[in-house]
Write an enzyme that holds these catalytic residues in place. Structure first.
Site, PDB file in Angstrom:
ATOM      1  N   ARG A 225     -53.605 -80.623 -33.319  1.00  0.00           N
ATOM      2  CA  ARG A 225     -52.229 -80.978 -33.970  1.00  0.00           C
ATOM      3  C   ARG A 225     -51.187 -80.167 -33.565  1.00  0.00           C
ATOM      4  O   ARG A 225     -51.271 -78.768 -33.145  1.00  0.00           O
ATOM      5  CB  ARG A 225     -52.406 -80.848 -35.510  1.00  0.00           C
ATOM      6  CG  ARG A 225     -53.196 -82.037 -36.115  1.00  0.00           C
ATOM      7  CD  ARG A 225     -52.789 -83.231 -35.960  1.00  0.00           C
ATOM      8  NE  ARG A 225     -53.696 -84.384 -36.540  1.00  0.00           N
ATOM      9  CZ  ARG A 225     -54.240 -85.118 -35.938  1.00  0.00           C
ATOM     10  NH1 ARG A 225     -54.638 -85.085 -34.734  1.00  0.00           N
ATOM     11  NH2 ARG A 225     -54.993 -86.160 -36.594  1.00  0.00           N
ATOM     12  N   HIS A 273     -50.963 -88.464 -27.338  1.00  0.00           N
ATOM     13  CA  HIS A 273     -52.056 -88.297 -28.573  1.00  0.00           C
ATOM     14  C   HIS A 273     -53.081 -89.162 -28.038  1.00  0.00           C
ATOM     15  O   HIS A 273     -53.461 -90.131 -28.568  1.00  0.00           O
ATOM     16  CB  HIS A 273     -51.443 -88.699 -29.674  1.00  0.00           C
ATOM     17  CG  HIS A 273     -52.130 -88.127 -30.758  1.00  0.00           C
ATOM     18  ND1 HIS A 273     -51.732 -88.149 -31.997  1.00  0.00           N
ATOM     19  CD2 HIS A 273     -53.615 -88.427 -31.072  1.00  0.00           C
ATOM     20  CE1 HIS A 273     -52.676 -87.785 -33.030  1.00  0.00           C
ATOM     21  NE2 HIS A 273     -53.757 -87.842 -32.263  1.00  0.00           N
TER      22      HIS A 273
HETATM   23  P1  NDP Z   1     -63.870 -80.240 -38.327  1.00  0.00           P
HETATM   24  O1  NDP Z   1     -63.589 -80.484 -39.538  1.00  0.00           O
HETATM   25  O2  NDP Z   1     -65.523 -80.965 -37.883  1.00  0.00           O
HETATM   26  O3  NDP Z   1     -63.915 -78.782 -37.574  1.00  0.00           O
HETATM   27  C1  NDP Z   1     -62.747 -78.071 -37.996  1.00  0.00           C
HETATM   28  C2  NDP Z   1     -63.142 -76.337 -37.319  1.00  0.00           C
HETATM   29  O4  NDP Z   1     -62.113 -76.042 -37.500  1.00  0.00           O
HETATM   30  C3  NDP Z   1     -64.444 -75.792 -38.296  1.00  0.00           C
HETATM   31  O5  NDP Z   1     -65.141 -75.054 -37.291  1.00  0.00           O
HETATM   32  C4  NDP Z   1     -63.500 -75.217 -39.187  1.00  0.00           C
HETATM   33  O6  NDP Z   1     -64.478 -74.078 -39.683  1.00  0.00           O
HETATM   34  C5  NDP Z   1     -62.430 -74.500 -38.294  1.00  0.00           C
HETATM   35  N1  NDP Z   1     -61.367 -74.068 -39.247  1.00  0.00           N
HETATM   36  C6  NDP Z   1     -60.614 -74.829 -40.278  1.00  0.00           C
HETATM   37  N2  NDP Z   1     -59.826 -74.050 -40.835  1.00  0.00           N
HETATM   38  C7  NDP Z   1     -59.909 -72.725 -40.008  1.00  0.00           C
HETATM   39  C8  NDP Z   1     -59.545 -71.660 -40.305  1.00  0.00           C
HETATM   40  N3  NDP Z   1     -58.411 -71.501 -41.391  1.00  0.00           N
HETATM   41  N4  NDP Z   1     -59.794 -70.342 -39.565  1.00  0.00           N
HETATM   42  C9  NDP Z   1     -60.803 -71.012 -38.645  1.00  0.00           C
HETATM   43  N5  NDP Z   1     -61.190 -71.924 -38.406  1.00  0.00           N
HETATM   44  C10 NDP Z   1     -61.129 -72.957 -39.255  1.00  0.00           C
HETATM   45  O7  NDP Z   1     -62.925 -81.057 -37.418  1.00  0.00           O
HETATM   46  P2  NDP Z   1     -63.159 -81.887 -36.045  1.00  0.00           P
HETATM   47  O8  NDP Z   1     -63.856 -80.881 -34.932  1.00  0.00           O
HETATM   48  O9  NDP Z   1     -63.722 -83.054 -36.355  1.00  0.00           O
HETATM   49  O10 NDP Z   1     -61.725 -81.941 -35.608  1.00  0.00           O
HETATM   50  C11 NDP Z   1     -60.602 -81.097 -35.443  1.00  0.00           C
HETATM   51  C12 NDP Z   1     -59.300 -81.576 -35.077  1.00  0.00           C
HETATM   52  O11 NDP Z   1     -59.205 -82.542 -33.965  1.00  0.00           O
HETATM   53  C13 NDP Z   1     -58.954 -82.719 -36.278  1.00  0.00           C
HETATM   54  O12 NDP Z   1     -58.775 -82.181 -37.572  1.00  0.00           O
HETATM   55  C14 NDP Z   1     -57.752 -83.407 -35.588  1.00  0.00           C
HETATM   56  O13 NDP Z   1     -56.586 -82.943 -35.897  1.00  0.00           O
HETATM   57  C15 NDP Z   1     -57.989 -83.131 -34.094  1.00  0.00           C
HETATM   58  N6  NDP Z   1     -58.374 -84.642 -33.352  1.00  0.00           N
HETATM   59  C16 NDP Z   1     -57.303 -84.956 -32.315  1.00  0.00           C
HETATM   60  C17 NDP Z   1     -57.617 -86.081 -31.790  1.00  0.00           C
HETATM   61  C18 NDP Z   1     -56.689 -86.236 -30.572  1.00  0.00           C
HETATM   62  O14 NDP Z   1     -57.125 -87.422 -30.188  1.00  0.00           O
HETATM   63  N7  NDP Z   1     -55.948 -85.573 -30.321  1.00  0.00           N
HETATM   64  C19 NDP Z   1     -58.716 -87.048 -31.920  1.00  0.00           C
HETATM   65  C20 NDP Z   1     -59.600 -86.496 -33.129  1.00  0.00           C
HETATM   66  C21 NDP Z   1     -59.558 -85.186 -33.889  1.00  0.00           C
HETATM   67  P3  NDP Z   1     -65.753 -74.168 -40.481  1.00  0.00           P
HETATM   68  O15 NDP Z   1     -66.873 -74.659 -39.252  1.00  0.00           O
HETATM   69  O16 NDP Z   1     -66.107 -72.821 -40.917  1.00  0.00           O
HETATM   70  O17 NDP Z   1     -65.550 -75.068 -41.399  1.00  0.00           O
END
Ligand code: NDP
Length: 310
Positions: A225, A273
């Site tokens: 993002r 995007h």
């Molecule tokens: P998930 O919720 O599966 O994974 C998020 C990861 O980020 C997890 O490992 C989580 O940790 C970690 N995380 C969250 N908060 C923190 C923090 N404060 N400190 C450290 N690590 C953190 O999300 P996805 O993998 O499915 O998607 C990730 C992002 O990708 C989406 O939120 C979206 O914004 C973006 N996206 C972009 C797209 C595009 O076309 N550009 C398409 C799809 C998604 P933990 O494992 O411990 O929970």
């Protein structure tokens, strides 16, 4: 009686999703009345993407779950009218698309492809490219998307470090967590990929201090993002050479305004995007499975934790 599923997404999406959803409901043994115009008080489930007809969830008194079509939920979790359980999208098709985008840009930087694609002086220069094993990659976020990208990059031979909120174990990936883990993950990284969700805790995670930890001439790939990056700090790092190039897919304002410095920056690649998108056929199966689970009284998949924000 048929289960009433309301589809609420921007114009044109229903045409893409109607047949895949109908097929997936049927394959799951569900009798579903899928429409864009169910009365709120008769709606059992909502398939949801921002920008559709529903933004106030209060009239949906009988609705048992809202099932998002997007992986990122930062614009939905803040909606105070949404009190129903919210499931986000984890779609195999979207995951594979993200892996291809991230691997493609990582390899582009690693091999130095740009130097051959744009070579106006027809320079015949041999430069030795390091092997992947000598190019440390760090992925911020080890969720559905980050973990899949980490696995693929590790298979290509890159030393991969990943960072998440909670401690994790992944084969062939150095997994770190917490603030100290972030510092260690960024230290000396030559390619950094952002795949954490946007929350109050992750906004500006790649700020000036974080950028200063990267190897000189590092590459940044952001399909997460836009607000994960402090834009001024990145522009400064691009100017100083601390960051050699950035591929940015997401921005604080989208579409990226015509006068934004990223558009004309010689060291920035803007993609609109498109890193990955939800694929109707595979996503429909995830939604049908969640409706089946709800009907069977089983826990839903991919529920969003409102307090965590993702
Ligand atoms: P998930 O919720 O599966 O994974 C998020 C990861 O980020 C997890 O490992 C989580 O940790 C970690 N995380 C969250 N908060 C923190 C923090 N404060 N400190 C450290 N690590 C953190 O999300 P996805 O993998 O499915 O998607 C990730 C992002 O990708 C989406 O939120 C979206 O914004 C973006 N996206 C972009 C797209 C595009 O076309 N550009 C398409 C799809 C998604 P933990 O494992 O411990 O929970």
């Amino acid at each position: 009686m048929a289960i009433k599923v309301l589809f609420s997404a921007p114009d044109g999406q229903f045409a893409r999703y109607r047949a895949p959803l109908s097929q997936a409901f049927e394959a799951a043994g569900l009798t579903v009345d899928l429409a864009e115009d169910h009365a709120p008080e008769e709606t059992d489930f909502i398939v949801f993407a921002p920008g559709g007809q529903v933004s106030d969830f209060r009239p949906f008194t009988r609705t048992r779950a809202v099932m998002g079509l997007w992986a990122g939920v930062e614009s939905i979790v803040t909606n105070r009218t949404l009190t129903q359980p919210l499931a986000r999208m984890v779609d195999h098709g979207m995951t594979r698309g993200m892996v291809e985008y991230v691997a493609g840009h990582a390899l582009r930087y690693h091999i130095g492809m740009d130097g051959h694609i744009v070579n106006p002086d027809h320079e015949w220069a041999h430069r030795t490219t390091p092997l992947a094993a000598d190019r440390p990659v760090t992925i911020l976020g080890l969720g559905a998307l980050g973990a899949a990208c980490a696995e693929t990059l590790a298979q290509l031979g890159f030393p991969v470090t990943g960072w998440s909120r909670s401690p994790k174990t992944l084969d062939n990936v150095t997994c770190l967590s917490g603030q100290d883990g972030l510092h260690r993950a960024l230290e000396g990284a030559q390619i950094v990929v952002l795949l954490v969700p946007l929350t109050a805790e992750t906004e500006n995670v790649l700020d000036a201090a974080a950028l200063a930890r990267l190897a000189p001439g590092a590459f940044v790939i952001n399909p997460g993002r836009g607000a994960l990056i402090d834009d001024d700090a990145l522009l400064e790092a691009l100017g100083s050479g601390r960051v050699a190039h950035a591929t940015l897919d997401v921005f604080r304002t989208e579409p990226l305004p015509a006068d934004h410095p990223y558009w004309s920056h010689p060291r920035v690649t803007v993609t609109p995007h498109v890193a990955s998108e939800t694929r109707p056929v595979t996503a429909a199966r995830v939604i049908a499975e969640n409706v089946r689970r709800a009907e069977a009284g089983e826990p839903l998949l991919h529920l969003v934790d409102r307090d965590r924000g993702y």
